[in-house]
Design an enzyme around this catalytic site. Structure first.
Site, PDB file in Angstrom:
ATOM      1  N   SER A 111       0.818  -1.208   0.000  1.00 39.14           N
ATOM      2  CA  SER A 111       0.000   0.000   0.000  1.00 39.14           C
ATOM      3  C   SER A 111       0.854   1.261   0.000  1.00 39.14           C
ATOM      4  O   SER A 111       1.925   1.310   0.622  1.00 39.14           O
ATOM      5  CB  SER A 111      -0.898   0.004   1.241  1.00 39.14           C
ATOM      6  OG  SER A 111      -1.552   1.256   1.402  1.00 39.14           O
ATOM      7  N   TYR A 134      -2.685   5.760  -4.787  1.00 45.57           N
ATOM      8  CA  TYR A 134      -3.802   6.701  -4.820  1.00 45.57           C
ATOM      9  C   TYR A 134      -3.404   7.866  -5.724  1.00 45.57           C
ATOM     10  O   TYR A 134      -2.219   8.215  -5.813  1.00 45.57           O
ATOM     11  CB  TYR A 134      -4.095   7.258  -3.429  1.00 45.57           C
ATOM     12  CG  TYR A 134      -4.478   6.240  -2.402  1.00 45.57           C
ATOM     13  CD1 TYR A 134      -5.697   5.570  -2.468  1.00 45.57           C
ATOM     14  CD2 TYR A 134      -3.618   5.937  -1.337  1.00 45.57           C
ATOM     15  CE1 TYR A 134      -6.055   4.629  -1.512  1.00 45.57           C
ATOM     16  CE2 TYR A 134      -3.973   5.004  -0.380  1.00 45.57           C
ATOM     17  CZ  TYR A 134      -5.190   4.355  -0.470  1.00 45.57           C
ATOM     18  OH  TYR A 134      -5.531   3.428   0.477  1.00 45.57           O
ATOM     19  N   THR A 160      -6.105   2.623  -6.991  1.00 45.05           N
ATOM     20  CA  THR A 160      -7.391   2.654  -6.298  1.00 45.05           C
ATOM     21  C   THR A 160      -8.254   3.783  -6.836  1.00 45.05           C
ATOM     22  O   THR A 160      -7.847   4.950  -6.816  1.00 45.05           O
ATOM     23  CB  THR A 160      -7.181   2.819  -4.783  1.00 45.05           C
ATOM     24  OG1 THR A 160      -6.485   1.672  -4.276  1.00 45.05           O
ATOM     25  CG2 THR A 160      -8.515   2.938  -4.055  1.00 45.05           C
ATOM     26  N   LYS A 260      -8.451  -0.688  -9.130  1.00 43.95           N
ATOM     27  CA  LYS A 260      -9.025  -1.375  -7.972  1.00 43.95           C
ATOM     28  C   LYS A 260     -10.214  -0.591  -7.427  1.00 43.95           C
ATOM     29  O   LYS A 260     -10.062   0.562  -7.023  1.00 43.95           O
ATOM     30  CB  LYS A 260      -7.962  -1.546  -6.881  1.00 43.95           C
ATOM     31  CG  LYS A 260      -8.430  -2.341  -5.674  1.00 43.95           C
ATOM     32  CD  LYS A 260      -7.297  -2.516  -4.673  1.00 43.95           C
ATOM     33  CE  LYS A 260      -7.717  -3.370  -3.501  1.00 43.95           C
ATOM     34  NZ  LYS A 260      -8.805  -2.763  -2.706  1.00 43.95           N
ATOM     35  N   HIS A 284     -14.056  -1.991  -1.748  1.00 43.82           N
ATOM     36  CA  HIS A 284     -13.045  -1.506  -0.794  1.00 43.82           C
ATOM     37  C   HIS A 284     -13.204  -2.185   0.561  1.00 43.82           C
ATOM     38  O   HIS A 284     -13.035  -1.574   1.620  1.00 43.82           O
ATOM     39  CB  HIS A 284     -13.139   0.018  -0.632  1.00 43.82           C
ATOM     40  CG  HIS A 284     -11.842   0.678  -0.280  1.00 43.82           C
ATOM     41  ND1 HIS A 284     -11.082   1.356  -1.196  1.00 43.82           N
ATOM     42  CD2 HIS A 284     -11.149   0.758   0.889  1.00 43.82           C
ATOM     43  CE1 HIS A 284      -9.995   1.845  -0.612  1.00 43.82           C
ATOM     44  NE2 HIS A 284     -10.010   1.484   0.667  1.00 43.82           N
TER      45      HIS A 284
END
Length: 387
Positions: A111, A134, A160, A260, A284
């Site tokens: 992440s 992100y 994402t 995602k 999510h």
């Protein structure tokens, strides 16, 4: 409650042990969803509602659980999903996860807001890992992070797309992690909660530092704890992100691009049109729009709409290898698991995760064998019982 002497056998077992070991605010952050947690519950319930069609008298003496995914051979169709703050749940948890994933022959996805950095994870082994991103307002930061990931050998990027507006996570509000109180010093329960979890306090709180978002350290040099990093990240989330930004991302990222958080067939078609190589059908983990459909519920619709023109994964609610078989049958090439791997590492470290992944593989073999199927790569809807 099961005895501490019992060996964990299921995700639920590891969850219970993680709950005992973690301070309340961290367990709730990991375990909780948005709103009244309806989507969180439906993620698991919708998998359970799917029935497999047991078949007999088939030669299943040799079962192959391996699949090809973005040019890489996986020992089974499972990817460790990106989990923010993972390294707060166990000492350098992302590193432990990478070691277990390597041993199991599957990828781990780091992440953006993991505790361990790209460079730290890279040192575990030469086996490639994935990276999750992100879209930040500062596109220069995005470009720099992508360059670092590429240099570290990352070739699959999970971007994402379902975080334009942050879901209301009531457990985090109650614990002081969502506005107001400091989750790292004045959360509900205070110092007493740390003292009630001495193993975590010593192993993670004292010995597991630095407690910073390793990938963002250079951009927020004054930040000393995850709360301070979170404030910066929250200010950087770009609610104006649109398909044109995906098209831009495609021009600066040379590797595989996986979006995602897709839950709609028209959005899936747009993803392909803008250069995505694949997508994760996902709500999510039930942490965004409460009341949204589960990934597994909409997977067949999206798979049918795309007709095999993209590589699909699904996450949310996968709790064993037979869930993996169900996802494959309904159109996924692989699944992502988030909470399960963190529960296991929080409970018993890399060894716990290794045991859980072995259990997933065994259950997948069972699911394939008892539906008369010998190859994970060839699973179709014929193994799902029609109601």
């Amino acid at each position: 409650m099961p005895s501490l002497n019992l060996v964990p056998a299921t995700v639920a077992d590891y969850r219970r042990e993680a709950e005992r070991r973690l301070p309340r605010f961290l367990f709730d952050y990991l375990d909780g969803g948005s709103g009244e947690e309806m989507s969180l519950a439906s993620n698991v319930a919708d998998f359970r509602a799917i029935q497999l069609d047991q078949r007999v008298m088939r030669d299943v003496s040799v079962i192959d659980t391996s699949v090809e995914l973005f040019g890489e051979k996986l020992a089974m169709p499972v990817v460790l999903a990106p989990v923010g703050l993972g390294g707060m749940m166990a000492r350098r948890a992302e590193l432990q996860a990478k070691r277990a994933a390597d041993a199991a022959g599957i990828p781990m996805c780091l992440s953006t807001v993991g505790i361990c950095s790209i460079d730290e994870v890279r040192q575990v082994s030469a086996r490639p890992f994935w990276f999750q991103l992100y879209m930040l307002k500062d596109r220069g930061v995005v470009q720099e992070i992508l360059d670092r990931a590429w240099t570290a050998g990352v070739r699959t990027l999970a971007f994402t797309v379902d975080l334009a507006v942050l879901g209301a996570r009531y457990r985090d509000v109650r614990n002081g992690m969502a506005g107001g109180a400091s989750a790292w010093g004045r959360f509900r329960g205070g110092l007493g909660d740390y003292l009630l979890h001495p193993r975590w306090l010593y192993d993670v709180g004292i010995k597991g530092g630095p407690h910073t978002f390793g990938n963002l350290q250079s951009y927020v040099p004054a930040a000393k704890n995850p709360e301070q990093f979170k404030a910066w990240v929250d200010s950087q989330f770009d609610a104006s992100t649109s398909w044109k930004d995906i098209a831009w991302l495609r021009t600066v990222w040379k590797g595989n691009l996986v979006l995602k958080g897709v839950l709609n067939a028209d959005d899936a078609k747009e993803a392909i049109a803008n250069g995505a190589d694949g997508m994760v059908i996902s709500n999510h983990g039930g942490r965004q729009l409460d009341g949204a459909a589960s990934g597994i519920a909409v997977l067949p619709e999206i798979a049918d709409a795309l007709g095999g023109s993209s590589t699909l994964l699904v996450d949310g609610g996968v709790r064993n290898g037979q869930d993996v078989a169900k996802a494959l049958a309904l159109g996924a090439r692989a699944v992502m698991i988030g909470r399960p791997w963190v529960y296991a590492v929080a409970a018993r470290g890399a060894n716990g995760l290794a045991a859980l992944l072995a259990s997933f593989k065994h259950d997948l073999e069972t699911g394939l064998g008892l539906t008369g199927t010998t190859s994970a790569a060839a699973v179709g809807r014929e193994i799902i019982r029609k109601r």
